[in-house]
Design a protein around this motif. Structure first.
Motif, short mmCIF file in Angstrom:
data_model
loop_
_atom_site.label_atom_id
_atom_site.label_comp_id
_atom_site.label_asym_id
_atom_site.label_seq_id
_atom_site.Cartn_x
_atom_site.Cartn_y
_atom_site.Cartn_z
N PHE A 74 62.44 51.05 27.96
CA PHE A 74 60.99 51.17 27.91
C PHE A 74 60.38 50.05 27.08
CE2 PHE A 74 62.67 55.48 28.36
CZ PHE A 74 62.08 55.82 29.57
N LYS A 75 59.13 49.74 27.36
CA LYS A 75 58.40 48.71 26.62
C LYS A 75 58.17 49.19 25.19
CE LYS A 75 53.90 48.04 27.07
NZ LYS A 75 52.60 47.65 27.64
N THR A 76 58.32 48.31 24.23
CA THR A 76 58.06 48.64 22.84
C THR A 76 56.57 48.84 22.65
OG1 THR A 76 59.92 47.28 22.14
CG2 THR A 76 58.31 47.84 20.46
N SER A 77 56.19 49.96 22.02
CA SER A 77 54.77 50.22 21.80
C SER A 77 54.24 49.28 20.73
CB SER A 77 54.56 51.67 21.37
OG SER A 77 55.00 51.86 20.04
N PRO A 78 52.96 49.01 20.74
CA PRO A 78 52.38 48.15 19.71
C PRO A 78 52.57 48.71 18.30
CG PRO A 78 50.88 48.40 21.54
CD PRO A 78 52.00 49.35 21.78
N GLU A 79 52.44 50.02 18.15
CA GLU A 79 52.63 50.62 16.83
C GLU A 79 54.06 50.40 16.33
OE1 GLU A 79 51.37 52.28 19.43
OE2 GLU A 79 49.36 52.94 18.83
N HIS A 80 55.02 50.58 17.22
CA HIS A 80 56.42 50.39 16.83
C HIS A 80 56.70 48.93 16.53
CE1 HIS A 80 60.93 50.45 17.74
NE2 HIS A 80 60.74 51.04 16.57
N ALA A 81 56.11 48.02 17.27
CA ALA A 81 56.30 46.60 17.01
C ALA A 81 55.74 46.23 15.63
CB ALA A 81 55.62 45.77 18.09
N ALA A 82 54.60 46.80 15.26
CA ALA A 82 54.04 46.54 13.94
C ALA A 82 54.97 47.04 12.84
CB ALA A 82 52.67 47.20 13.81
N VAL A 83 55.56 48.20 13.06
CA VAL A 83 56.52 48.75 12.09
C VAL A 83 57.77 47.88 12.04
CG1 VAL A 83 58.02 50.72 11.61
CG2 VAL A 83 55.65 51.11 12.26
N MET A 84 58.22 47.40 13.19
CA MET A 84 59.40 46.53 13.22
C MET A 84 59.16 45.25 12.42
SD MET A 84 60.41 47.04 17.24
CE MET A 84 61.61 45.72 17.31
N ILE A 85 57.99 44.66 12.57
CA ILE A 85 57.66 43.45 11.83
C ILE A 85 57.63 43.75 10.34
CG2 ILE A 85 55.81 41.79 11.35
CD1 ILE A 85 55.16 41.89 14.37
N THR A 86 56.99 44.86 9.98
CA THR A 86 56.90 45.23 8.56
C THR A 86 58.28 45.46 7.97
OG1 THR A 86 54.76 46.25 8.99
CG2 THR A 86 55.89 46.89 6.96
N GLU A 87 59.14 46.18 8.68
CA GLU A 87 60.49 46.44 8.18
C GLU A 87 61.27 45.14 8.00
OE1 GLU A 87 62.12 49.10 11.07
OE2 GLU A 87 61.49 50.88 9.96
#
Length: 134
Positions: free
Chosen positions: A68-81
């Motif tokens: 599945f496509k990564t959601s924008p919210e999850h991508a923001a969390v991934m960048i932060t992590e």
């Protein structure tokens, strides 16, 4: 020759150690780390949030290996992590992380919207400036 239970008793803990180290390495080298690198590099070179976010989110979506496509919210969390796990690789990027979650720009936009509208019944339930809309 050692019995099967004895072999398993020796091999399972070692396999567990290798398996637990893999996600940390994958996060640093995977789409999250690359997305954080793009976002932080662009922001530190004077680009605004929207341009930097679009570039890093596009990279995370295209390089993700999931079904599945990564959601924008999850991508923001991934960048932060990725930034928090290795702040030395992303110097001075911490100051930009708030913008991923609606930092200073969103607060001023909502203030202007509220002051310009006289009737509160006209305000929609969703935020039209939502950067995470598909």
């Amino acid at each position: 020759m050692a019995s099967l239970p004895m072999r398993l008793a020796l091999l399972l803990p070692m396999a567990g150690m290798l398996w637990s180290a893999a996600p940390a390495q994958a996060a640093a080298n995977g789409p999250a780390g690359k997305g954080a690198q793009v976002y932080c590099y662009m922001r530190s070179n004077g680009n605004n949030h929207n341009v930097s976010w679009e570039a890093s989110y596009a990279l995370i979506k295209r390089q993700g290996s999931g079904l599945f496509k990564t959601s924008p919210e999850h991508a923001a969390v991934m960048i932060t992590e990725a930034v928090v796990e290795d702040p030395g690789s992303f110097p001075d990027c911490g100051q930009y992380l708030g913008d991923l979650f609606g930092g200073s720009g969103r607060a001023s936009a909502s203030t202007n919207t509220t002051s310009s509208s006289s009737d509160s019944s006209e305000i929609p339930n969703w935020d039209a400036d939502d950067r995470y809309s598909y």
